[in-house]
Write an enzyme that holds these catalytic residues in place. Structure first.
Site, PDB file in Angstrom:
ATOM      1  N   ASP A 178     -14.111  -9.547 -11.745  1.00  0.00           N
ATOM      2  CA  ASP A 178     -15.267 -10.007 -12.509  1.00  0.00           C
ATOM      3  C   ASP A 178     -14.769  -9.953 -13.947  1.00  0.00           C
ATOM      4  OD1 ASP A 178     -17.474 -10.035 -14.251  1.00  0.00           O
ATOM      5  OD2 ASP A 178     -18.792  -9.462 -12.626  1.00  0.00           O
ATOM      6  N   HIS A 179     -14.488 -11.117 -14.537  1.00  0.00           N
ATOM      7  CA  HIS A 179     -13.748 -11.070 -15.806  1.00  0.00           C
ATOM      8  C   HIS A 179     -14.547 -10.380 -16.923  1.00  0.00           C
ATOM      9  CE1 HIS A 179     -15.998 -14.709 -16.887  1.00  0.00           C
ATOM     10  NE2 HIS A 179     -15.619 -14.528 -18.134  1.00  0.00           N
ATOM     11  N   HIS A 241     -21.827 -10.835 -13.353  1.00  0.00           N
ATOM     12  CA  HIS A 241     -21.615 -10.393 -14.734  1.00  0.00           C
ATOM     13  C   HIS A 241     -22.777  -9.544 -15.276  1.00  0.00           C
ATOM     14  CE1 HIS A 241     -18.358 -13.104 -14.379  1.00  0.00           C
ATOM     15  NE2 HIS A 241     -18.963 -14.194 -14.811  1.00  0.00           N
TER      16      HIS A 241
END
Ligand code: BG6
Length: 487
Positions: A178-179, A241
């Site tokens: 999950d960047h 996010h």
């Protein structure tokens, strides 16, 4: 401010889908920047693997072009790109067949080192790739796999995917990206909370009125219409996010900053989330830009689906059912084609219990805002006396710390989320990656919300391009006598 770079031992990174968009846009430029920084050593190998038939020279050209296009301003000495390209290799591999596997196997087993396999491919190929890696003896202790979102589209598909990967790899070998967790300021959230005595005693429902998390983007769905219309803001942004941000804000202090201690605490938060009432959600679809409808058409035109019921904006209110947070609402909001690109978390504290200055001085609330992007930093709204004669009038002023100002001109060196995350994969540190049970718990909370919309046939409300979302989102706040922070 010069940060210390510790080189990682030489490694092999195989990028399945090595010619694709994500590899060119994010993964390869990130590796190049780590190479320039001296963290990735020359002896490391990056092996592009894809179905396209091409030789190493042609792939090096692809990589070089990607770096020029997506990392044009990387400060690097002359000749460094040439050196980096020496690390680049290519094997034509068919994920669904046997072509190329013998060659790939020979290549990676010729040296004993960490082997990372980046699945930069459609999720339908995750299973076949994992199976082939194991079939060719590549799923051993040195191996780790990196998978991107979307990790499933609901609980059932996420479970299935977890089950498939678990057949071939241990959980400790699976890195779900999950960047957002790789963003500098997101990690700073933990530093601010757990590195300071100041905030933690106040971090609960006794002192916090409510919390807002906003991730607003000015971009529309761009060229990803087909994917996006099947996902929507809830699956694309909230389930992952925003949920991760909420966890970091709400979790109990882990006993150590280690992968399972942190992820155990995050999981407890997700499991304690209450179901969301239908009237506590607002959904929207953006309208065309009146000044330039050709370039920025409305959502339905952009996704080429005139009857789409998918949301490009969602706002909702939820609660966490535990001692720390009972009674404190969490408001989440995200959307495309919004007025500003702005990701911000605001902790809105309660009013003082009694105003010694009288009602005319007004009642004020401290707000701690953590800006993730742009202008990463922290602002604390403090109430002071308005200067000058004329009695005791109170005003709110910001104590503002923009990290770039506080840490030097470059804000303490900006490292892209992918740079940090890929290096963590090589170092074997899973703290900033989602564990399988976290992903499943997040879907378990998200699924009933999406099913509810489908069952009720709900259609998102239109909202103005470059605005602040549909009126319903404001009403959600107004009903609670609160308001969204300005974006
Ligand atoms: C991605 C979503 O995960 O995050 C995109 O799929 C979104 O729709 C992007 O635009 C936002 O990331 P960032 O880093 O630009 O905030």
């Amino acid at each position: 401010m010069v940060s210390r770079v510790i080189p990682v031992d030489p490694f092999d990174l195989v990028i399945f889908g090595g010619t694709g968009d994500l590899a060119r846009r994010k993964v390869l430029p990130a590796l190049f920047r780590r190479f320039c920084a001296g963290q990735m050593q020359q002896a490391s190998r990056i092996i592009g693997a894809a179905r396209t038939d091409m030789d190493e020279t042609a792939y090096r050209r692809v990589v070089s072009e990607a770096i020029h296009e997506f990392s044009p301003s990387t400060a690097c000495e002359d000749g460094t790109l040439e050196q980096f390209l020496q690390c680049i290799h290519y094997v034509t591999v068919d994920a669904m067949g046997e072509q190329g596997w013998a060659e790939l196997t020979e290549k990676v087993t010729s040296v004993d080192r960490v082997e990372a396999y980046y699945f930069s491919v459609a999720p339908s190929l995750f299973g076949p790739l994992a199976e082939r890696l194991q079939g060719h003896g590549l799923a051993d202790r040195r191996a780790r796999i990196v998978v991107e979102k979307p990790f499933g589209r609901d609980l059932a598909t996420a479970r299935e995917l977890n089950g498939t990967l678990a057949r071939y790899f241990d959980e400790g070998q699976i890195y779900r990206i999950d960047h957002y967790l790789g963003k500098e300021t997101v990690q700073n959230l933990m530093a601010v909370r757990f590195g300071n005595m100041l905030f933690e005693p106040l971090w609960n429902s006794q002192f916090v009125d409510h919390i807002q998390i906003t991730v607003a983007e000015t971009v529309g769905v761009g060229g990803r219409g087909e994917y996006y219309d099947r996902a929507g803001a809830m699956r694309d942004m909230v389930q992952n996010h925003l949920m991760q941000l909420l966890c970091l804000i709400a979790m109990e202090p882990p006993s150590r900053f280690d992968p399972d201690a942190v992820r155990d605490e995050k999981l407890k938060v997700i499991r304690a989330l209450e179901p969301v009432e239908p009237h506590h959600i607002a959904r929207g679809q953006y309208e065309a830009d009146p000044d330039d409808p050709e370039t920025h058409p409305d959502y339905r035109t952009a996704v080429d689906n005139p009857r789409s019921k998918t949301e490009s904006f969602v706002a909702l209110k939820t609660h966490i059912a535990n001692w720390r947070w009972a009674g404190t609402p969490f408001y989440l909001r995200t959307g495309k084609r919004m007025r500003q690109r702005s990701s911000e978390i605001s902790i809105v504290f309660k009013e003082t219990p009694h105003s010694i200055f009288g009602e005319e001085a007004g009642r004020h609330r401290n707000v701690l805002s953590i800006r993730l992007q742009p202008n990463e930093g922290i602002t604390l709204g403090v109430t002071i006396k308005e200067p000058g004669p004329g009695g005791m009038r109170l005003i709110d002023v910001p104590l503002d710390m923009t990290f770039a100002d506080a840490l030097g001109a470059d804000g303490g060196e900006s490292v892209d989320a992918y740079e940090r995350l890929i290096m963590d994969v090589i170092r074997g540190n899973q703290t900033l990656f989602m564990r399988g049970d976290e992903v499943e718990a997040a879907w378990a909370w998200t699924d009933p919300i999406i099913e509810g919309w489908q069952n009720r046939g709900e259609v998102p409300k239109p909202y103005a391009s470059l605005g602040s979302g549909p009126d319903d989102a404001n009403n959600l706040m107004r009903r609670d006598h609160r308001e969204w922070r300005k974006i």
